[in-house]
Design an enzyme around this catalytic site. Structure first.
Site, PDB file in Angstrom:
ATOM      1  N   GLU A 118      56.544  75.633  11.668  1.00  0.00           N
ATOM      2  CA  GLU A 118      56.821  76.632  12.715  1.00  0.00           C
ATOM      3  C   GLU A 118      57.592  76.023  13.889  1.00  0.00           C
ATOM      4  O   GLU A 118      57.585  76.571  14.993  1.00  0.00           O
ATOM      5  CB  GLU A 118      55.521  77.273  13.219  1.00  0.00           C
ATOM      6  CG  GLU A 118      54.667  77.959  12.180  1.00  0.00           C
ATOM      7  CD  GLU A 118      55.301  79.210  11.563  1.00  0.00           C
ATOM      8  OE1 GLU A 118      56.425  79.568  11.951  1.00  0.00           O
ATOM      9  OE2 GLU A 118      54.659  79.807  10.678  1.00  0.00           O
ATOM     10  N   HIS A 142      49.563  77.697  18.169  1.00  0.00           N
ATOM     11  CA  HIS A 142      49.431  78.751  17.160  1.00  0.00           C
ATOM     12  C   HIS A 142      48.186  78.490  16.331  1.00  0.00           C
ATOM     13  O   HIS A 142      47.916  77.362  15.937  1.00  0.00           O
ATOM     14  CB  HIS A 142      50.669  78.743  16.244  1.00  0.00           C
ATOM     15  CG  HIS A 142      50.490  79.561  14.993  1.00  0.00           C
ATOM     16  ND1 HIS A 142      50.268  80.916  15.012  1.00  0.00           N
ATOM     17  CD2 HIS A 142      50.474  79.204  13.679  1.00  0.00           C
ATOM     18  CE1 HIS A 142      50.140  81.364  13.772  1.00  0.00           C
ATOM     19  NE2 HIS A 142      50.260  80.338  12.935  1.00  0.00           N
ATOM     20  N   HIS A 144      44.965  80.812  13.668  1.00  0.00           N
ATOM     21  CA  HIS A 144      44.592  82.019  12.935  1.00  0.00           C
ATOM     22  C   HIS A 144      43.248  82.533  13.461  1.00  0.00           C
ATOM     23  O   HIS A 144      42.244  82.522  12.741  1.00  0.00           O
ATOM     24  CB  HIS A 144      44.537  81.713  11.440  1.00  0.00           C
ATOM     25  CG  HIS A 144      45.836  81.163  10.904  1.00  0.00           C
ATOM     26  ND1 HIS A 144      45.936  80.531   9.691  1.00  0.00           N
ATOM     27  CD2 HIS A 144      47.088  81.168  11.424  1.00  0.00           C
ATOM     28  CE1 HIS A 144      47.208  80.165   9.476  1.00  0.00           C
ATOM     29  NE2 HIS A 144      47.924  80.532  10.531  1.00  0.00           N
ATOM     30  N   GLU A 172      36.532  89.655  31.815  1.00  0.00           N
ATOM     31  CA  GLU A 172      37.385  88.573  32.319  1.00  0.00           C
ATOM     32  C   GLU A 172      38.830  88.675  31.825  1.00  0.00           C
ATOM     33  O   GLU A 172      39.720  88.029  32.385  1.00  0.00           O
ATOM     34  CB  GLU A 172      36.795  87.216  31.940  1.00  0.00           C
ATOM     35  CG  GLU A 172      36.855  86.936  30.453  1.00  0.00           C
ATOM     36  CD  GLU A 172      36.422  85.514  30.081  1.00  0.00           C
ATOM     37  OE1 GLU A 172      36.447  84.618  30.922  1.00  0.00           O
ATOM     38  OE2 GLU A 172      36.051  85.331  28.912  1.00  0.00           O
ATOM     39  N   HIS A 213      48.123  87.610  10.626  1.00  0.00           N
ATOM     40  CA  HIS A 213      48.393  86.180  10.513  1.00  0.00           C
ATOM     41  C   HIS A 213      47.703  85.380  11.620  1.00  0.00           C
ATOM     42  O   HIS A 213      46.810  84.600  11.345  1.00  0.00           O
ATOM     43  CB  HIS A 213      49.918  85.941  10.526  1.00  0.00           C
ATOM     44  CG  HIS A 213      50.315  84.513  10.384  1.00  0.00           C
ATOM     45  ND1 HIS A 213      51.452  84.089   9.749  1.00  0.00           N
ATOM     46  CD2 HIS A 213      49.729  83.367  10.830  1.00  0.00           C
ATOM     47  CE1 HIS A 213      51.542  82.782   9.776  1.00  0.00           C
ATOM     48  NE2 HIS A 213      50.506  82.319  10.438  1.00  0.00           N
TER      49      HIS A 213
END
Ligand code: 2HA
Ligand code: ZN
Length: 300
Positions: A118, A142, A144, A172, A213
């Site tokens: 990525e 990143h 999942h 919050e 994803h």
């Protein structure tokens, strides 16, 4: 005298801590997830003399605005579970070469590994997220995040609806991410296109959902980026439970959100504040009978 070891740097130590925590959270199964941290000249000055065998890799597309910038990045195929045990195999330091068409690997990724698949999304997002207010964003993260990904199957997928649902998911949230969470349509991961789309969202919001994803966050530090995802994921878990109990019967109102914003001095994303609550996506139309029958008999 001990030789200078990159594994003992503050930045590798912090990356080990955050990737290990992400693994323990259940956000990074197998080789899922990737993290990059922009390194300053001061961070790397003493290490540059020992990083003396760079390997050059061409990028799939040139990146702008990052010439000469160095990043600590997780490796392609790296399991977050293994970063602590073998940091030099699973992490690496890269530098973007002049013109942005290639990088050099200065340290790590074992003998023949490379940075995360990525990387386009990370580099493009590093550049784009600088346009957001506040301290420089040094981290792109990143993973999942389980409950957030679950929500992407049932919530109407617009930036304003998703943001509104999460703000109502826990008190919050509006204070932690007043600029909201952007969402893409489903796209093929690892491509320049998803990188461009993610960077465009991270120029406006601290978080971006990749439906079905995972999530991208940009933060000033590893701690802050982790905290953003942790907060979103906590609210997502509360929403998943609430929806599973038949849906909310009461919630945080628009006036409550306005009061929160005023008290904490934040400016909430106008399109999410303007909504009257949040919505689930409509149920898909029933599949034609023939198709359903075919599906049902497959494998008999
Ligand atoms: O690195 O998470 O999106 C594995 C992934 C790809
Ligand atoms: Zn992923």
């Amino acid at each position: 005298m001990d030789s200078l070891r990159t594994e003992h740097s503050w930045f590798v130590a912090e990356m080990i801590r955050v990737t290990t925590d992400m693994w323990r959270k259940g956000w990074d199964e197998r080789n899922g997830g990737n993290v990059s941290l922009r390194l300053t000249k001061d961070d790397i000055a003493s290490y540059l003399p020992v990083w003396n065998q760079p390997r050059v890799r061409k990028l799939t597309e040139p990146v702008q605005g990052l010439d000469g910038e160095c990043f600590l990045v997780t490796g392609t195929g790296a399991y977050f579970r293994n970063v602590e045990r073998e940091p030099e195999q699973n992490l690496g330091v890269i530098r973007v070469l002049a013109g942005g068409e290639a990088i050099e690997i200065l340290w790590g990724f074992g003998t023949d590994g490379g940075p995360t698949s990525e990387l386009p999304a990370h580099l493009k997002s590093h550049y784009a997220s600088q346009s957001r207010e506040g301290a420089p964003k040094r981290v792109i993260m990143h993973c999942h995040a389980t409950n957030l990904v679950s929500l992407s199957y049932v919530l109407e997928l617009t930036t304003s609806n998703l943001t509104r649902a999460l703000w109502e998911g826990s008190t919050e949230c509006l204070v932690v991410f007043p600029d909201g969470i952007g969402t893409l349509e489903w796209m093929v991961p690892g491509t320049d296109s998803i990188g461009d789309a993610t960077a465009a969202l991270l120029a406006q919001h601290p978080l971006a959902l990749w439906p079905f994803h995972g999530v991208f966050a940009s933060g000033t530090t590893l701690n802050e980026a982790f905290g953003l995802i942790d907060t979103v994921e906590k609210a997502s878990e509360l929403l998943v439970k609430t929806i599973s109990m038949g849906g909310p019967r009461q919630t945080i109102s628009t006036q409550n959100l306005i009061d929160l914003a005023r008290h904490f001095g934040v400016k909430p994303l106008p399109s999410a504040l303007a909504l009257n609550g949040w919505r689930l996506a409509p149920h898909p139309a029933e599949k034609p009978r023939k198709e359903a029958a075919l599906f049902g008999t497959a494998g008999r």
